[in-house]
Scaffold this motif. Structure first.
Motif, PDB file in Angstrom:
ATOM      1  N   ALA A 130     -39.782  33.127  36.036  1.00 52.24           N
ATOM      2  CA  ALA A 130     -39.367  33.934  34.885  1.00 52.24           C
ATOM      3  C   ALA A 130     -38.535  35.160  35.248  1.00 52.24           C
ATOM      4  CB  ALA A 130     -40.589  34.356  34.090  1.00 52.24           C
ATOM      5  N   ILE A 134     -41.240  38.254  39.841  1.00 55.53           N
ATOM      6  CA  ILE A 134     -42.211  37.176  39.985  1.00 55.53           C
ATOM      7  C   ILE A 134     -41.835  36.267  41.153  1.00 55.53           C
ATOM      8  CG2 ILE A 134     -43.320  35.253  38.791  1.00 55.53           C
ATOM      9  CD1 ILE A 134     -44.020  37.714  37.403  1.00 55.53           C
ATOM     10  N   LYS A 138     -44.449  35.698  44.098  1.00 60.78           N
ATOM     11  CA  LYS A 138     -44.909  34.348  44.428  1.00 60.78           C
ATOM     12  C   LYS A 138     -44.473  33.950  45.834  1.00 60.78           C
ATOM     13  CE  LYS A 138     -45.623  31.935  40.107  1.00 60.78           C
ATOM     14  NZ  LYS A 138     -45.277  30.726  39.361  1.00 60.78           N
ATOM     15  N   ASN A 141     -46.683  35.782  48.250  1.00 67.40           N
ATOM     16  CA  ASN A 141     -48.032  35.225  48.216  1.00 67.40           C
ATOM     17  C   ASN A 141     -48.111  33.815  48.788  1.00 67.40           C
ATOM     18  OD1 ASN A 141     -48.769  37.524  46.929  1.00 67.40           O
ATOM     19  ND2 ASN A 141     -48.932  36.612  44.897  1.00 67.40           N
ATOM     20  N   GLU A 143     -47.010  31.192  47.471  1.00 68.43           N
ATOM     21  CA  GLU A 143     -47.045  30.111  46.487  1.00 68.43           C
ATOM     22  C   GLU A 143     -45.784  29.284  46.602  1.00 68.43           C
ATOM     23  OE1 GLU A 143     -48.326  30.583  42.324  1.00 68.43           O
ATOM     24  OE2 GLU A 143     -49.006  32.553  42.945  1.00 68.43           O
TER      25      GLU A 143
ATOM     26  N   PRO B 137     -49.285  42.653  37.093  1.00 72.65           N
ATOM     27  CA  PRO B 137     -48.755  42.975  38.429  1.00 72.65           C
ATOM     28  C   PRO B 137     -49.866  43.257  39.439  1.00 72.65           C
ATOM     29  CG  PRO B 137     -47.626  44.250  36.747  1.00 72.65           C
ATOM     30  CD  PRO B 137     -48.773  43.570  36.069  1.00 72.65           C
ATOM     31  N   LEU B 140     -51.440  39.890  40.385  1.00 69.34           N
ATOM     32  CA  LEU B 140     -50.577  39.105  41.277  1.00 69.34           C
ATOM     33  C   LEU B 140     -50.610  39.667  42.686  1.00 69.34           C
ATOM     34  CD1 LEU B 140     -47.317  38.310  39.292  1.00 69.34           C
ATOM     35  CD2 LEU B 140     -48.887  36.694  40.334  1.00 69.34           C
ATOM     36  N   TYR B 141     -50.642  40.998  42.777  1.00 65.99           N
ATOM     37  CA  TYR B 141     -50.608  41.630  44.091  1.00 65.99           C
ATOM     38  C   TYR B 141     -51.912  41.409  44.844  1.00 65.99           C
ATOM     39  CZ  TYR B 141     -49.524  45.058  47.636  1.00 65.99           C
ATOM     40  OH  TYR B 141     -49.262  45.665  48.836  1.00 65.99           O
ATOM     41  N   LYS B 144     -53.082  37.242  44.684  1.00 69.86           N
ATOM     42  CA  LYS B 144     -52.081  36.463  45.419  1.00 69.86           C
ATOM     43  C   LYS B 144     -52.008  35.021  44.959  1.00 69.86           C
ATOM     44  CE  LYS B 144     -52.292  39.182  49.679  1.00 69.86           C
ATOM     45  NZ  LYS B 144     -51.056  39.895  49.469  1.00 69.86           N
ATOM     46  N   ASP B 145     -52.253  34.763  43.686  1.00 65.40           N
ATOM     47  CA  ASP B 145     -52.082  33.412  43.162  1.00 65.40           C
ATOM     48  C   ASP B 145     -51.817  33.550  41.671  1.00 65.40           C
ATOM     49  OD1 ASP B 145     -53.042  30.264  43.757  1.00 65.40           O
ATOM     50  OD2 ASP B 145     -53.182  30.952  41.683  1.00 65.40           O
ATOM     51  N   SER B 146     -50.705  32.997  41.209  1.00 67.10           N
ATOM     52  CA  SER B 146     -50.308  33.270  39.826  1.00 67.10           C
ATOM     53  C   SER B 146     -51.252  32.607  38.822  1.00 67.10           C
ATOM     54  CB  SER B 146     -48.874  32.820  39.597  1.00 67.10           C
ATOM     55  OG  SER B 146     -48.733  31.464  39.919  1.00 67.10           O
ATOM     56  N   ASP B 147     -51.752  31.418  39.167  1.00 66.68           N
ATOM     57  CA  ASP B 147     -52.638  30.725  38.240  1.00 66.68           C
ATOM     58  C   ASP B 147     -53.959  31.474  38.086  1.00 66.68           C
ATOM     59  OD1 ASP B 147     -52.084  28.641  36.640  1.00 66.68           O
ATOM     60  OD2 ASP B 147     -53.100  27.134  37.875  1.00 66.68           O
ATOM     61  N   MET B 224     -45.765  33.619  29.703  1.00 69.18           N
ATOM     62  CA  MET B 224     -44.357  33.997  29.600  1.00 69.18           C
ATOM     63  C   MET B 224     -43.941  34.799  30.821  1.00 69.18           C
ATOM     64  SD  MET B 224     -43.677  34.995  25.639  1.00 69.18           S
ATOM     65  CE  MET B 224     -41.897  34.885  25.652  1.00 69.18           C
ATOM     66  N   LEU B 225     -44.902  35.514  31.384  1.00 70.64           N
ATOM     67  CA  LEU B 225     -44.596  36.346  32.533  1.00 70.64           C
ATOM     68  C   LEU B 225     -44.579  35.543  33.832  1.00 70.64           C
ATOM     69  CD1 LEU B 225     -43.974  39.321  32.853  1.00 70.64           C
ATOM     70  CD2 LEU B 225     -46.311  39.663  33.565  1.00 70.64           C
ATOM     71  N   VAL B 226     -45.615  34.742  34.077  1.00 71.57           N
ATOM     72  CA  VAL B 226     -45.660  34.045  35.366  1.00 71.57           C
ATOM     73  C   VAL B 226     -44.964  32.692  35.324  1.00 71.57           C
ATOM     74  CG1 VAL B 226     -47.704  35.187  36.231  1.00 71.57           C
ATOM     75  CG2 VAL B 226     -47.951  33.060  34.973  1.00 71.57           C
ATOM     76  N   GLY B 227     -44.796  32.099  34.156  1.00 68.35           N
ATOM     77  CA  GLY B 227     -44.056  30.850  34.047  1.00 68.35           C
ATOM     78  C   GLY B 227     -44.790  29.670  34.633  1.00 68.35           C
ATOM     79  N   TYR B 233     -45.077  29.454  28.661  1.00 71.94           N
ATOM     80  CA  TYR B 233     -43.901  29.101  29.445  1.00 71.94           C
ATOM     81  C   TYR B 233     -42.914  28.322  28.583  1.00 71.94           C
ATOM     82  CZ  TYR B 233     -40.901  26.302  32.366  1.00 71.94           C
ATOM     83  OH  TYR B 233     -39.805  25.675  32.890  1.00 71.94           O
TER      84      TYR B 233
END
Lengths: 447, 276
Positions: A130, A134, A138, A141, A143, B137, B140-141, B144-147, B224-227, B233
């Motif tokens: 996005a 990000i 990612k 990290n 990913e 944020p 995520l930091y 360390k995993d978007s899901d 919407m942010l991490v997609g 998404y």
């Protein structure tokens, strides 16, 4: 009947029964012998596509003679070696690569549908992301194994600017040129940047060529980009929506975003980025140094796939095909006619003219160390980077020019002999040997 | 008559809304005297004066198209609407489930102990109004995993209403009932499970209903942010293509699924409701 049988056995026929391991199908031969047999079979079948005539030929001349005759026509030994080379010892054949849906990433994206990754033995998923922050998070990290990044990003990350400090590299640049300043239609009579005081502009990220080029352009017109205008970070996919909503007056953005603004009647193309600096880098293919060290063969194959795709993308005759490959929902999600205009350089400018500029976008993988030095001068110029920096050293450690040359030559692409060059940005010469003098020469700066 | 009045009025309002929408979407005049070669490179909005806003019929067409093939998979960035909704629901249920595991026991503790309630109250009041996008944020930091970050954000946003309502329900159990339990010498565990829990259940479920609504709000923003995947998404991806018809369809589906989640918890709440 084994799956891979002796190709010179005249009695052999295809597809007798199941070839899976459970039925003892997979060839008893291992390693090099097995590979040799696969190559022999392929060559023999190519020479005699019809099974009946192949069998007749083998019966008539005998297996040994047949092998010798074919070796005369085709370099069997080296073909075998090459076939073995490609997928040999890939530490991690399944990879994830993040991208932002813009044409800058064409080689990274198209390498999936057009098979460049597969050709180099890799199974890559390209994941749409996005925004640049990000992508950065990612990628840091893990990913993503590698990522499409703005070329200043790996430099910023390696210096620990705006993120944790990690060593990142640019094995290949993605694209050169291909950006533009797009303004809202209401400004079509306001073409002189000296009159732009108070306007609001979108840029994709703080650490972007777009930011540096727009600042450079504004400063050349006598405007201080920090106090005379407003620069807002807006992810590329959201730029047109913001321009339509009158949230910004214009942007220096990537394609196809510029062309999309024209297509929807929202904006016009004020100037192409090549008119500011012809041959400037924009986006890069980036990976962490850690990934490259832990997976050297995979890294090599991946770099080759990207350079291969970038070379393909640079040929004008391939552009239309690329536009069709990357326009669908899974990749850019844009009308093909928009992507095509951005890539072929035959485009509507939003003011009623059809412009023909085949050099609008280019793809050149060579990561000149000088690009890195120039980026560092601009980071210092706008106060992103404080204190002393060893320009040449940082540029050398991020831009893998020597390795890229080796791979480009191996793939049959013309590679430059040097790692540095001089170039001209808006009429001013840049010499990577004297970055401090270059920096000192700007009247508007925030060092 | 009265039984049908409300649904009838709803339908009338819907028809009115769609009618006004359909009429108010105007195409402007096609641009005159445009060079045909130039026109070929431009979109319909610029050449034929097509409105940027879709009509209800455009949205309906998109909806039919999406529902006809909801589970297609054209690669990691292009999946059917059914798959996207399933991803979002999965994340919401996971985050919500985790929030429930934490909020209900903790709420019990706070409700039963006025001291703990007073001590934790400032933290709850500060953390409760924080937007999911502000947490992202940080998540995520650190995670360390978007899901997992998306799930964490759902958790952190949906935990508070449940916690507050559970504490409120537990502390509001009538004194007399607790006194009766005491005179009958009921043990503390039995008192919690047989007296307090049934008494507080309707309030706890109200908290859950608020929480699932928040969780569903949060997932769209987070995605919407991490997609990657999910209905959020999907909306972002169509924003990227400026396809308002697809976005409106997404909005409609988000609303319908949100309503279904709310109805499900409302039904659960009525099953534990009691009357004096």
């Amino acid at each position: 009947m084994p799956l891979i049988c002796d190709p010179f056995d005249p009695s052999a026929t295809h597809s007798d029964g199941c070839g899976c391991a459970a039925h003892g199908g997979v060839s008893q031969l291992q390693g090099a012998d097995r590979m040799a047999q696969i190559v022999n079979t392929a060559v023999l079948r190519a020479a005699f596509p019809k099974a009946t005539s192949r069998r007749r030929f083998l019966k008539a001349v005998g297996a040994t003679t047949a092998a010798a005759a074919l070796a005369e026509l085709f370099p069997l030994a080296s073909a075998t070696a090459l076939a073995q080379d490609a997928p040999k010892g890939l530490e991690k054949p399944n990879l994830k690569i993040g991208f932002i849906p813009i044409t800058c990433a064409s080689p990274i994206i198209m390498a999936q549908p057009m098979g460049f990754y597969a050709k180099h033995g890799l199974n890559v998923e390209v994941i749409k992301t996005a925004g640049w922050a990000i992508v950065r998070d990612k990628a840091l990290n893990r990913e993503y194994d590698a990522a499409h990044m703005l070329s200043p990003m790996p430099i910023a990350i390696s210096l620990g600017l705006g993120s944790v400090k990690q060593s990142w590299q640019i094995p290949a640049i993605e694209n050169i040129n291909g950006q533009a300043i797009t303004l809202a239609v209401k400004h079509k009579d306001r073409r002189d940047p000296k009159t732009w005081k108070g306007m609001r502009f979108g840029i994709p990220f703080d650490y972007s060529m777009h930011n540096y080029l727009l600042r450079y352009y504004l400063a050349e017109a006598g405007l201080d980009p920090d106090s005379d205008v407003q620069l807002r970070v807006i992810p590329p996919p959201e730029m047109v929506a913001n321009l339509r909503a009158d949230n910004i007056d214009g942007f220096l953005g990537p394609d196809p975003v510029n062309q999309r603004a024209v297509f929807d009647g929202v904006g016009f193309i004020h100037i192409l980025s090549r008119e500011l600096w012809d041959g400037h880098p924009c986006c890069s293919f980036s990976s962490s140094a850690e990934f490259a060290q832990a997976n050297p063969n995979t890294f090599l194959a991946l770099t080759q796939a990207i350079i291969d795709a970038t070379g393909f993308a640079n040929k004008a005759e391939n552009r239309k095909q690329i536009a069709d490959a990357i326009a669908p929902t899974n990749y850019l999600n844009q009308p093909p006619v928009v992507v095509e205009q951005a890539l072929t350089g035959i485009f509507a400018d939003g003011l009623g003219n059809v412009v023909r500029q085949p050099l609008r976008a280019g793809f050149d993988p060579f990561p000149w160390e000088s690009f890195g030095v120039w980026i560092l001068t601009q980071m210092k110029r706008w106060g992103q980077l404080k204190g002393d920096v060893d320009y040449a050293q940082v540029a050398k450690s991020v831009m893998l020019a020597t390795d890229a040359r080796k791979q480009m030559t191996a793939l049959g692409l013309a590679a430059p002999a040097a790692n540095t060059k001089t170039f001209v940005v808006m009429g001013k010469a840049f010499d990577p040997a004297t970055p401090e003098a270059y920096l000192a020469s700007f009247p508007i700066k925030h060092v | 008559m009265t039984r049908f009045a409300a649904p009838f009025l709803s339908i009338v309002l819907l028809a009115l809304l769609l009618g006004v929408w359909q009429i108010s979407v105007h195409d402007t005049q096609p641009a005159a005297g445009m060079d045909p070669e130039y026109a070929k490179l431009m979109g319909l909005q610029a050449t034929a004066g097509k409105s940027a806003i879709p009509t209800p019929l455009d949205v309906a067409a998109k909806l039919v198209q999406a529902i006809r093939d909801p589970f297609y998979d054209h690669g990691p960035n292009d999946k059917g609407i059914g798959i996207q909704l399933a991803y979002s629901l999965g994340r919401v249920l996971l985050g919500f489930g985790l929030a429930m595991i934490v909020a209900v026991p903790l709420g019990f503790l706070i409700g039963m102990s006025p001291l703990m309630g007073a001590a934790l109250n400032p933290f709850i009041q500060v953390l409760k109004p924080i937007s999911p996008l502000a947490w992202m944020p940080l998540a995520l930091y650190t995670i360390k995993d978007s899901d997992q970050s998306a799930i964490f954000v759902i958790f952190i946003c949906s935990v508070w209403p449940m916690l507050v309502n559970t504490a409120f329900g537990v502390s509001g159990v009538r004194r007399e009932w607790l006194n009766v339990a005491r005179t009958l010498e009921v043990g503390p565990l039995r008192r919690a499970l047989r007296v307090i829990l049934p008494a507080a259940a309707p309030t706890i479920f109200t908290g859950m209903r608020i929480s699932i609504g928040i969780a569903w709000l949060v997932i769209v923003a987070a995605e919407m942010l991490v997609g990657g995947t999910g209905i959020g998404y999907f909306v972002w991806n169509q924003w990227n293509n400026l396809s308002l018809a697809d976005i409106l369809m997404g909005i409609l589906l988000i609303g319908v699924v949100g309503m279904a989640l709310d109805r499900a918890l409302a039904a659960a709440a009525t099953s534990v409701a009691w009357r004096e």
